[in-house]
Structures are given as structure tokens and as C-alpha cells.
Design an enzyme around this catalytic site. Structure first.
Site, PDB file in Angstrom:
ATOM      1  CG  ASP A  13      10.586 -41.680  84.237  1.00 36.53           C
ATOM      2  OD1 ASP A  13      10.771 -40.572  84.780  1.00 36.53           O
ATOM      3  OD2 ASP A  13      11.326 -42.662  84.422  1.00 36.53           O
ATOM      4  CB  ILE A  14       9.590 -35.923  83.960  1.00 37.11           C
ATOM      5  CG1 ILE A  14       9.793 -34.585  83.244  1.00 37.11           C
ATOM      6  CG2 ILE A  14      10.350 -35.983  85.273  1.00 37.11           C
ATOM      7  CD1 ILE A  14       9.153 -33.411  83.940  1.00 37.11           C
ATOM      8  CB  VAL A  36       8.962 -36.143  90.131  1.00 34.03           C
ATOM      9  CG1 VAL A  36       8.855 -34.766  90.745  1.00 34.03           C
ATOM     10  CG2 VAL A  36       9.457 -36.059  88.702  1.00 34.03           C
ATOM     11  CG  ASP A  37      13.605 -33.703  94.604  1.00 36.16           C
ATOM     12  OD1 ASP A  37      14.531 -33.493  93.805  1.00 36.16           O
ATOM     13  OD2 ASP A  37      13.569 -33.213  95.753  1.00 36.16           O
ATOM     14  CB  THR A 122      -0.355 -33.607  92.081  1.00 37.01           C
ATOM     15  OG1 THR A 122       0.638 -34.247  91.274  1.00 37.01           O
ATOM     16  CG2 THR A 122      -0.808 -32.327  91.432  1.00 37.01           C
TER      17      THR A 122
HETATM   18  N1  AR6 Z   1       7.925 -38.526  86.095  1.00 39.41           N
HETATM   19  C1  AR6 Z   1       6.828 -37.735  86.084  1.00 39.41           C
HETATM   20  N2  AR6 Z   1       6.031 -37.548  87.157  1.00 39.41           N
HETATM   21  C2  AR6 Z   1       6.366 -38.211  88.301  1.00 39.41           C
HETATM   22  C3  AR6 Z   1       7.497 -39.050  88.389  1.00 39.41           C
HETATM   23  C4  AR6 Z   1       8.303 -39.189  87.227  1.00 39.41           C
HETATM   24  N3  AR6 Z   1       9.401 -39.971  87.208  1.00 39.41           N
HETATM   25  N4  AR6 Z   1       7.554 -39.549  89.658  1.00 39.41           N
HETATM   26  C5  AR6 Z   1       6.500 -39.050  90.324  1.00 39.41           C
HETATM   27  N5  AR6 Z   1       5.770 -38.251  89.508  1.00 39.41           N
HETATM   28  P1  AR6 Z   1       5.919 -35.530  94.121  1.00 39.41           P
HETATM   29  P2  AR6 Z   1       5.307 -32.870  95.218  1.00 39.41           P
HETATM   30  C6  AR6 Z   1       4.550 -37.477  89.792  1.00 39.41           C
HETATM   31  O1  AR6 Z   1       5.552 -36.178  95.398  1.00 39.41           O
HETATM   32  O2  AR6 Z   1       3.906 -33.267  95.489  1.00 39.41           O
HETATM   33  C7  AR6 Z   1       9.660 -34.873  97.124  1.00 39.41           C
HETATM   34  O3  AR6 Z   1      10.076 -35.712  98.151  1.00 39.41           O
HETATM   35  C8  AR6 Z   1       3.688 -37.933  90.947  1.00 39.41           C
HETATM   36  O4  AR6 Z   1       2.822 -38.987  90.551  1.00 39.41           O
HETATM   37  O5  AR6 Z   1       7.135 -36.002  93.414  1.00 39.41           O
HETATM   38  O6  AR6 Z   1       5.572 -31.523  94.580  1.00 39.41           O
HETATM   39  C9  AR6 Z   1      10.341 -33.497  97.170  1.00 39.41           C
HETATM   40  O7  AR6 Z   1      11.666 -33.588  97.652  1.00 39.41           O
HETATM   41  C10 AR6 Z   1       2.920 -36.670  91.251  1.00 39.41           C
HETATM   42  O8  AR6 Z   1       1.771 -36.551  90.404  1.00 39.41           O
HETATM   43  O9  AR6 Z   1       6.127 -33.924  94.306  1.00 39.41           O
HETATM   44  C11 AR6 Z   1       9.449 -32.738  98.099  1.00 39.41           C
HETATM   45  O10 AR6 Z   1       9.770 -32.976  99.454  1.00 39.41           O
HETATM   46  C12 AR6 Z   1       3.896 -35.538  90.873  1.00 39.41           C
HETATM   47  O11 AR6 Z   1       4.959 -36.185  90.172  1.00 39.41           O
HETATM   48  C13 AR6 Z   1       8.075 -33.276  97.801  1.00 39.41           C
HETATM   49  O12 AR6 Z   1       8.266 -34.600  97.302  1.00 39.41           O
HETATM   50  C14 AR6 Z   1       4.459 -34.777  92.029  1.00 39.41           C
HETATM   51  O13 AR6 Z   1       4.657 -35.642  93.153  1.00 39.41           O
HETATM   52  C15 AR6 Z   1       7.385 -32.483  96.720  1.00 39.41           C
HETATM   53  O14 AR6 Z   1       6.075 -32.937  96.599  1.00 39.41           O
END
Ligand code: AR6
Length: 178
Positions: A13-14, A36-37, A122
Site C-alpha cells: 500500500d503506497i 489510490v487517489d 491501470t
Molecule cells: N497503493 C498502491 N496501489 C494502489 C492502491 C494503494 N493504496 N490503491 C489502488 N492501487 P487507480 P488510475 C492501484 O484506479 O487508473 C481515481 O479515482 C490499483 O490497483 O487508483 O490512474 C482518480 O481520481 C491500480 O493498479 O488510478 C482518477 O479519477 C493502480 O493503483 C482515476 O482513479 C491505479 O489505479 C485514476 O485512474
């Protein structure tokens, strides 16, 4: 130190990373979201959202830095990856690579020496995970080659599968450049 020895892959978890800067896979508003955001904003506390409100958003491929508030890191680098669907694959690759490179540059400019990345685009943004891992590794490796301000980059993968893809991309690049 060789570029490959400055890159590492972990599963986790980042939000708990103790590096200088963690990168957020944000959206253009920088006002928070899911994935992750959402996790970063929850862990950082309301100060992060307040600072983000002053930034005027961020274009895909660009990056902006804030403080990290209640997180262990010192800075959060907010970048916006491409939404995969509807883009020619080459354009998607270029924008994703720019998100990594500009996030690294922004981190270096504020003085960060260690940076952790999630797998940008992703999740909600639908980028194929294997292709995204290759772009991430290649663009970071190239940036590290020409910029020694950043000592280490950690790819923090949320699943074993993602970690395997990132390790495979590093191994393939290492072989190519041997
Ligand atoms: N730590 C590390 N990686 C994570 C975590 C975490 N705590 N949580 C999720 N991931 P995404 P995007 C991974 O959807 O595709 C948001 O709503 C997850 O499994 O977070 O760039 C923003 O506000 C995946 O592999 O980001 C934007 O609207 C990766 O993080 C939109 O999502 C990215 O998934 C951005 O979409």
C-alpha cells in the site's frame, strides 16, 4: 549506481511508504477520487485536499507537488495518467511515460531523493497492465540515466500480478541493455 540497481518493486500500500515522495495517480481536477487517489487523500487528511484546491488542476502527463500532511512521506507528487480507451496506443504510451518522467522531475526539483510510484492508469483509467508496466519501467530507467538527483525509485504494486509484471519488465530491459 547502475540504473537497474536504483529501481525496486514491492507489493503493498503506497500510503505507508517512508520514501521522500509518493506519487498519486490523480485526475485532472486534483480534488481526490477513488483508487489510490482516494487512499492517499484519506491517509493524508484534509490538509492535502485544501492545498490541492489551490493548484488549478493538472493536465494528463503533467505533475504538481504538495506537502504530504499525515503521511510518512514528505511530499505527494500528483500526476494524471491517460484514460486508455479512445487513444491510439502510441499516444497512450507517450502520455503515460510523460506522467512518470514529469513526476520524477517534479520530485527532484523539490529535493526528493527517493520516490514511490503506484501503477498509474491501470485501475479506473483502464491501461492494460503488462503494457503499462513496460512503459513505466522504460520511462523511469531512461530518466534515471540522465538525472542522478533521484537515488531510488520504488514501484509499489497493489497485487502480486502487478509486481510480477514490473519485475519482468525490469528483467527484459536489463537483458536488452546487457
Ligand atoms: N497503493 C498502491 N496501489 C494502489 C492502491 C494503494 N493504496 N490503491 C489502488 N492501487 P487507480 P488510475 C492501484 O484506479 O487508473 C481515481 O479515482 C490499483 O490497483 O487508483 O490512474 C482518480 O481520481 C491500480 O493498479 O488510478 C482518477 O479519477 C493502480 O493503483 C482515476 O482513479 C491505479 O489505479 C485514476 O485512474
Amino acid at each position: 549506481m547502475a540504473v537497474f540497481d536504483r529501481m525496486e518493486v514491492v507489493e503493498g500500500d503506497i500510503t505507508t511508504e517512508t520514501v521522500d515522495a509518493i506519487v498519486n495517480a490523480a485526475n485532472e481536477t486534483l480534488m481526490g477520487g477513488g483508487g489510490v487517489d482516494g487512499a492517499i487523500h484519506r491517509a493524508a487528511g484534509p490538509g492535502l485536499r485544501e492545498e490541492c484546491e489551490t493548484l488549478g488542476g493538472c493536465l494528463p502527463g503533467q505533475a504538481k507537488v504538495t506537502g504530504a500532511y499525515d503521511l510518512a512521506a514528505r511530499w505527494v507528487v500528483h500526476t494524471v495518467g491517460p484514460v486508455y480507451e479512445g487513444l491510439p496506443p502510441d499516444d497512450a504510451d507517450k502520455l503515460l511515460g510523460a506522467a512518470y518522467v514529469n513526476a520524477l522531475r517534479a520530485a527532484a526539483e523539490v529535493g526528493a531523493r527517493s520516490v514511490a510510484f503506484p501503477a498509474i492508469s491501470t485501475g479506473a483509467y483502464g491501461f492494460p497492465t503488462d503494457q503499462a508496466a513496460r512503459v513505466a519501467i522504460l520511462s523511469v530507467a531512461r530518466a534515471l540515466e540522465t538525472d542522478d538527483r533521484i537515488e531510488t525509485v520504488r514501484f509499489v504494486c497493489f497485487s502480486e500480478d502487478q509486481a510480477r509484471l514490473h519485475r519482468a519488465a525490469i528483467a527484459a530491459l536489463r537483458q536488452l541493455s546487457a
